[in-house]
Design an enzyme around this catalytic site. Structure first.
Site, PDB file in Angstrom:
ATOM      1  N   SER A 137     -17.707   5.853  45.819  1.00 52.79           N
ATOM      2  CA  SER A 137     -16.505   6.460  45.231  1.00 52.79           C
ATOM      3  C   SER A 137     -16.108   7.791  45.855  1.00 52.79           C
ATOM      4  CB  SER A 137     -16.702   6.654  43.727  1.00 52.79           C
ATOM      5  OG  SER A 137     -16.669   5.421  43.053  1.00 52.79           O
ATOM      6  N   VAL A 162     -21.795   6.375  43.475  1.00 52.11           N
ATOM      7  CA  VAL A 162     -23.001   5.755  42.928  1.00 52.11           C
ATOM      8  C   VAL A 162     -24.042   5.479  44.007  1.00 52.11           C
ATOM      9  CG1 VAL A 162     -21.828   4.765  40.934  1.00 52.11           C
ATOM     10  CG2 VAL A 162     -21.956   3.450  43.081  1.00 52.11           C
ATOM     11  N   TYR A 215     -10.804  -2.243  49.086  1.00 51.07           N
ATOM     12  CA  TYR A 215     -11.516  -1.207  48.333  1.00 51.07           C
ATOM     13  C   TYR A 215     -13.031  -1.383  48.475  1.00 51.07           C
ATOM     14  CZ  TYR A 215     -13.342   1.394  44.356  1.00 51.07           C
ATOM     15  OH  TYR A 215     -14.054   2.261  43.568  1.00 51.07           O
ATOM     16  N   TYR A 236     -15.412  12.229  36.901  1.00 51.27           N
ATOM     17  CA  TYR A 236     -15.205  11.281  35.810  1.00 51.27           C
ATOM     18  C   TYR A 236     -15.227  11.970  34.447  1.00 51.27           C
ATOM     19  CZ  TYR A 236     -16.335   8.162  39.683  1.00 51.27           C
ATOM     20  OH  TYR A 236     -16.362   7.541  40.891  1.00 51.27           O
ATOM     21  N   LYS A 277     -12.731   7.893  47.507  1.00 47.71           N
ATOM     22  CA  LYS A 277     -11.456   7.869  46.790  1.00 47.71           C
ATOM     23  C   LYS A 277     -10.499   8.997  47.158  1.00 47.71           C
ATOM     24  CE  LYS A 277     -13.469   5.346  42.891  1.00 47.71           C
ATOM     25  NZ  LYS A 277     -13.957   5.416  41.500  1.00 47.71           N
TER      26      LYS A 277
END
Length: 615
Positions: free
Chosen positions: A64, A259, A189, A241, A67
């Site tokens: 992630s 992660v 993705y 997050y 992103k």
């Protein structure tokens, strides 16, 4: 000598190693195989210097952390308005893989959660799916400064098990956030998350964002500055997050976690930070990564809201022409005019980065003194950057000063204040050095307040101050021994270290006396004009010249050569004595001017206002 920064990075690594809480991600089978106790820390400065410790070169997938970089690429391809129409910028408070949209807008809440990241991936331009992913891979590589490769095993694992992300993709298609088949977008993705990096790569990617989108080592502008601001803003509020609030209050740097065990953080204008440790907390963030970043932020004072000291003025010093005249030697009448009216001109030496706060202190300080000013100089030699808002504020200040009768000039040899687009907003005149600007002020004041004969353009021998003590007969003797000489601009009239070349009486034009500075470049000591002289001290003392002298333009001189000076001593000692007395008188006058300047500077300093050297 070993770096204290390196020692500090290693101490943080050692202190955080003992924490073995958390667990590796297991919802992607390949990630579950990660070695849980790997731990690396890397810090890269905005100019590309890297400190690293531990497992900083162990590869892992970016996950992630990809992103914000895909989001930046989508912004560059589509523009802010088009991207904002598809994905918001508000924190969600939900887990990163929540299957949800904003109730009011119907969009993903931000590009840092999976729904928003898949949307951002759909907005990257490309002729086909392969070309679009290749643009993503090359963009990440440009940030890292090396070619990044796909981990095929992790990609296949994500593709086989990524049902939740496929569900998010189909949800986005049902509300027309995705306008085509969601499967290729979701696959894209999966691929971007499976690119291999190490902590050093992430630190360089972060340093690129810290460096306003310029890769520190390659110099490539990877992302435009205004888009860097947007990306970092979203990272600040959404990058961690549902733990984003705790992160901002405790660490205070725009950040993104993955992660795979990576954490990337950015302190704009200063450093990029990366930590790799696969054990994750309940939010999906690296346990040791968060802990190490907290330590770095607290102990190195990296929180972006930390203020180490109160804001200081951008005005380093200011002074007027009485405090600090130019190096151009003036006639006694000119000096009198400048002593009387020199307070009407003022120089402001600025420093640092001029942003709103700095420009505000400049404007406020100048406005406080502006009522009696007719000339003002802004010295920008120690200014590193002038932000757009500061440019506008200085331009408005200049227009208001002009309207009140005060002309403004700048010293800007490095061009930190670029010319505006419109000629009527330009900054004439510009000066390459401070002494030239001060001389410009003096010439203007002399033109306004001096008499027509104040500044001499030409002087006859009988009116030259050096021979003021001679009678008509003695002057006639001297005239016979003087040799006329002319010079053009740039001609060297005397060189430092040469034997005496004689006394040069300047009848018209100007010459500059200079010495070499510490950097080897010539520094002006004085500018001499009609009615002044040079070479007399070397000749009388019998010593080499202490400085270089060259003509600024056409110059007319009369020269008393060393041979002629010796003839005077043998045949007309009274004339020679009169010339020497003229030399001594000039030295006393020069010392008197210096003493007055020192006195006025001392008074200014006593008032709490330093007057720096114009060099």
């Amino acid at each position: 000598m070993r770096s204290v920064v390196q020692d500090y990075i290693e101490s943080i690594l050692g202190d955080c190693t003992a924490d073995r809480s958390g667990a590796v991600a297991d919802y992607i089978p390949e990630l579950a195989a990660a070695e849980p106790d790997r731990f690396g820390v890397c810090v890269a400065s905005a100019d590309g210097y890297v400190y690293e410790a531990g497992d900083s070169r162990v590869p892992f997938t970016i996950q992630s952390i990809s992103k914000p970089f895909t989001y930046g690429l989508a912004l560059a391809d589509r523009g802010l308005e088009a991207v904002d129409a598809k994905v918001g910028v508000e924190p969600s408070g939900d887990a990163f893989n929540e299957i949800s949209l904003d109730r009011e807008s119907g969009r993903p809440r931000n590009p840092m959660i999976n729904a928003g990241a898949i949307t951002a991936a759909s907005l990257v331009a490309g002729d086909d799916d392969a070309a679009t992913f290749e643009r993503i891979r090359r963009a990440y590589s440009a940030y890292a400064g090396r070619e990044l490769q796909l981990d095929e095993a992790v990609y296949e694992s994500e593709r086989r098990t990524g049902h939740r992300n496929r569900a998010i993709g189909h949800m986005l298609r049902t509300v027309s956030i995705l306008e085509d088949d969601p499967e290729p977008v979701v696959d894209r993705y999966f691929r971007q998350c499976s690119l291999l990096v190490d902590a050093r790569d992430l630190a360089m990617m972060a340093a690129t964002l810290a460096n306003n989108g310029i890769q520190p080592l390659t110099g490539e502008q990877v992302l435009a500055p205004h888009l860097v601001e947007r990306v970092l803003s979203v990272m600040t509020t959404c990058g961690m997050y549902d733990g984003a609030g705790d992160w901002v209050s405790g660490v205070g740097m725009p950040a993104k976690s993955g992660v795979g065990g990576g954490v990337l953080a950015v302190l704009p204008g200063q450093i990029g930070v990366a930590v790799f440790s696969p054990r994750l907390d309940i939010h999906g963030n690296s346990v040791r990564g968060v802990q190490a970043c907290r330590r770095l932020s607290r102990e190195l004072e990296l929180h972006f809201l930390h203020v180490s000291r109160g804001a200081r003025s951008a005005v380093r010093a200011s002074w007027d022409l009485v405090d600090r005249p130019s190096r151009r030697r003036r006639t006694p009448e000119e000096e009198g005019v400048l002593r009387e009216h020199g307070r009407r001109a003022r120089i402001y030496a600025l420093h640092g980065d001029l942003r709103f706060a700095g420009a505000e202190t400049v404007v406020r300080e100048i406005a406080r003194r502006s009522d009696d000013l007719e000339l003002l100089v802004l010295d920008l030699r120690r200014v590193d950057e002038v932000a757009g808002v500061a440019r506008r504020m200085l331009a408005e200040l200049r227009e208001r000063l002009r309207a009140s009768g005060c002309e403004v000039s700048i010293v800007d040899p490095d061009g930190v204040l670029p010319e505006p687009e419109h000629d009527d907003q330009s900054w004439p005149p510009r000066h390459g050095g401070l002494d030239g600007a001060v001389e410009w002020c003096e010439d203007d004041l002399l033109a306004r307040y001096g008499s027509p004969t104040c500044s001499l353009e030409h002087v006859a021998l009988e009116d030259h101050p050096l021979v003021a003590g001679l009678d008509a007969g003695q002057l006639a003797v001297l005239r016979e021994l003087l040799r006329p000489r002319t010079a053009a601009a740039g001609d060297v009239l005397a060189r430092r270290g040469d034997a005496p070349v004689g006394i040069h009486l300047i009848l018209s034009g100007r010459v500059t006396v200079s010495v070499d500075g510490p950097d080897g470049r010539p520094r002006r000591v004085a500018t001499l004009s009609a009615g002044m002289s040079f070479g007399e001290l070397a000749l009388v003392a019998g010593r080499p010249h202490a400085a270089d002298v060259h003509a600024d333009g056409p110059v007319d001189l009369l020269v008393l050569d060393p041979e002629a000076f010796a003839v005077l001593g043998a045949e007309a000692p009274a004339v020679r004595l009169g010339v020497v007395e003229g030399v001594v008188t000039r030295i006393f006058e020069t010392d008197g001017r210096a003493a007055r300047a020192i006195a006025t500077r001392t008074l200014a300093g006593a008032g709490g206002e330093p007057v720096p050297s114009p060099a």
